[in-house]
Write an enzyme that holds these catalytic residues in place. Structure first.
Site, mmCIF file in Angstrom:
data_model
loop_
_atom_site.group_PDB
_atom_site.id
_atom_site.type_symbol
_atom_site.label_atom_id
_atom_site.label_comp_id
_atom_site.label_asym_id
_atom_site.label_seq_id
_atom_site.Cartn_x
_atom_site.Cartn_y
_atom_site.Cartn_z
ATOM 1 C CG PHE A 150 -0.582 0.818 2.346
ATOM 2 C CD1 PHE A 150 -0.080 1.798 2.734
ATOM 3 C CD2 PHE A 150 0.240 -0.510 2.533
ATOM 4 C CE1 PHE A 150 0.701 1.715 4.239
ATOM 5 C CE2 PHE A 150 1.233 -0.022 4.886
ATOM 6 C CZ PHE A 150 0.453 1.185 4.870
ATOM 7 C CD GLU A 177 -5.678 -6.051 0.289
ATOM 8 O OE1 GLU A 177 -4.201 -5.813 -0.956
ATOM 9 O OE2 GLU A 177 -5.579 -7.153 0.885
ATOM 10 C CB CYS A 282 10.372 -0.501 3.022
ATOM 11 S SG CYS A 282 11.069 0.460 1.938
ATOM 12 C CD GLU A 384 8.361 -2.704 8.579
ATOM 13 O OE1 GLU A 384 7.533 -3.833 8.289
ATOM 14 O OE2 GLU A 384 8.980 -2.136 7.785
#
Ligand code: NAD
Length: 500
Positions: A150, A177, A282, A384
């Site tokens: 996303f 999605e 990221c 994370e």
């Protein structure tokens, strides 16, 4: 009115038939603004068949003609930049300027892909043996697929399909999605740019569509970017089914701060790289490692007011530093990590949990949080968080600091801030992380270099974009050719030919 999104197969918008949908939120208001159809295996198959049908002709185009489509596509994306950025921000929540950056970083890979005639050139050896020439060529794989996260709904699809399609493959993209409108719009623009129908298809979906990709016998390679658990699943199952797979996963990016660093610059960089896009990158810096207690005290003293002053607002507010998180569920997950950090005994210097955005009380906003005295044994350090949370882990010396990113399960990005070239050089050489910044907080390599982490941040051997991307989406064929002189026969040989 909730819009119903579609798939994009063989150059047409196609309504979903599964009866299953995912909600696409407006993260600023918390309202559902659209529904993503979640594809069945049969719908995925229809896209693969469209891509397989388009492959022979697309592959037969000479690379310059494929490059021209890429040039047209780049121009169209640039022309539609504002529309795309607003569409992206409306579903993701990142601020408009950052959405433009997301699109631009994707376009830079399209620019790289415009050089495909050069990148596809093979090698040639004249007279490898008497009258024998050897040459190699790169050929596309056929139908390939991309499964995207996303957090970069423009950049990451373009990273994948830009290189894959320029190489002559045809593509099935399965976007997140949560924010699929931009990938759908990119597919429309690719068609408008002269990309033949079926060359770029978008199938929306969840695990069912991903599993169908993993099983489909006609898909030759899969490029995946997302969380580590799913990356590992895609890598294990895709390769077990004989496919080439590159699967990028999660991250925990450290910034090592040496006592000789320019601290004003470091604080600016940590604020931008830690909290930009609400930490949903990221390559976000999530751990700051000041070397020495004294520097730790000074760093936290300077960071605190900057984190408190972060301007959190709607994505269209030009003054906003960052906007809401992508979904309520994700915000609750990040909040849960902040709760956990407090329980684990870290010192919560700035608490962003109670931030409320006036007039947008149902939006998925979260203030910036800052933790000090985080230790490597804490779960909040090992995992994370993917939110606007920066953790400070203090180190007594360079050696202790440098070992932290090396020992961490993730190895995506890392940065060192110092004026000491020797320390920086040693660090860059030894650290077990795929992308290193020296006084650069977010060392995302440029399009003509290559992107990829190490350890549990990436599964597979070949990186995204750059020459590695071309290698991933092509296979090599080597031809050994002899043109005998008329009438000369050598007779049968039962010995392996050598160059003796
Ligand atoms: P995610 O793993 O939830 O989703 C990624 C893709 O996998 C989506 O298309 C999703 O539909 C699909 N998916 C989700 N659950 C699945 C399941 N159970 N089975 C099969 N497929 C499934 O990731 P996300 O939340 O969309 O993205 C954030 C994550 O991506 C973070 O961990 C971030 O670090 C990572 N990321 C990594 C990189 C990188 O290059 N290393 C880049 C961007 C994001």
């Amino acid at each position: 009115m909730v819009r119903e999104l579609t798939h994009f197969i063989a150059g047409r918008h196609v309504k979903g038939t599964s009866g299953r949908f995912g909600d696409v939120f407006n993260p600023a208001t918390g309202e559902v603004q659209a529904r993503t159809p979640l594809a069945t295996t049969a719908e995925l198959r229809a896209a693969v068949e469209a891509a397989a049908g388009a492959f022979p002709e697309w592959n037969a185009q000479n690379p310059q003609k494929r490059a021209r489509v890429m040039f047209n596509f780049k121009a169209l994306v640039e022309k539609n930049m504002d529309e795309l950025a607003h569409m992206l921000s409306a579903e993701h929540g990142k601020v408009i300027a950052d959405s433009k950056g997301d699109i631009q970083r994707g376009l830079e890979v399209i620019e790289f892909a415009c050089g495909i005639p050069h990148l596809m050139k093979g090698e040639y050896t004249e007279n490898a043996g008497t009258g024998i020439d050897v040459y190699s060529m790169r050929q596309p794989l056929g139908v390939v697929a991309g499964i995207t996260p996303f957090n970069f709904p423009a950049m990451i699809p373009m990273w994948m399909f830009g290189v894959a399609i320029a190489c002559g493959n045809t593509f099935v993209c399965k976007p997140s999605e949560k924010d699929p409108s931009v990938p759908l719009r990119l597919a429309e623009l690719f068609l408008e740019a002269g990309g033949p129908p079926g060359v770029l298809n978008v199938v929306n979906g969840d695990k069912e569509a991903v599993d169908a990709i993993l099983r489909d016998p006609d898909i030759k390679a899969i490029s995946f970017v997302g969380s580590t658990a799913i990356a590992e699943y895609v890598y294990a199952n895709g390769t077990a089914n004989g496919k080439r797979v590159q699967a990028m996963g999660g991250a925990k990016n450290h910034a090592i701060i040496m006592p000789d660093a320019d601290l004003d610059q470091v604080v600016d960089d940590l604020i931008g790289a830690g909290y930009g896009s609400a930490g949903e990158r990221c390559m976000a810096i999530s751990v700051a490692v000041p070397v020495t207690e004294k520097l730790g005290d000074e760093l936290v003293r300077r960071l605190k007011p900057r984190v408190e002053a972060l301007k959190v607002s709607t994505p269209t507010d030009p003054a906003a530093n960052y906007g809401p998180l992508v979904t309520r569920e994700h915000r609750e997950k990040v909040k849960g990590y902040i709760d956990m950090g407090v329980k684990e005994g870290a010192e919560l210097v700035v608490d962003g949990r109670n931030f409320r955005m006036q007039g947008y009380e149902n939006g998925f906003f979260l203030g910036g949080s800052l933790f000090d005295r985080v230790t490597p044994s804490m779960r909040t350090y090992q995992e994370e968080i993917f939110g606007p949370v920066l953790q400070v882990v203090r180190a007594k010396d360079f050696e202790e600091a440098a070992l932290l990113p090396t020992k961490h399960q993730y190895g995506n990005g890392v940065a060192i801030f110092t004026r000491d070239g020797d320390a920086a050089r040693e660090f860059a050489s030894k650290v077990q992380v795929g992308m290193v910044g020296i006084n650069v907080p977010i060392p995302v390599p440029l399009a003509y270099h290559t992107f990829g982490g190490w350890k549990r941040s990436a599964f597979g051997d070949v990186n995204q974009h750059g020459p590695e991307g071309v290698r991933f989406f092509t296979k090599i064929k080597t031809v050994t050719a002899r043109w005998p002189k008329g009438g000369v026969r050598e007779g049968a040989s039962f010995v392996i030919p050598t160059m003796k």
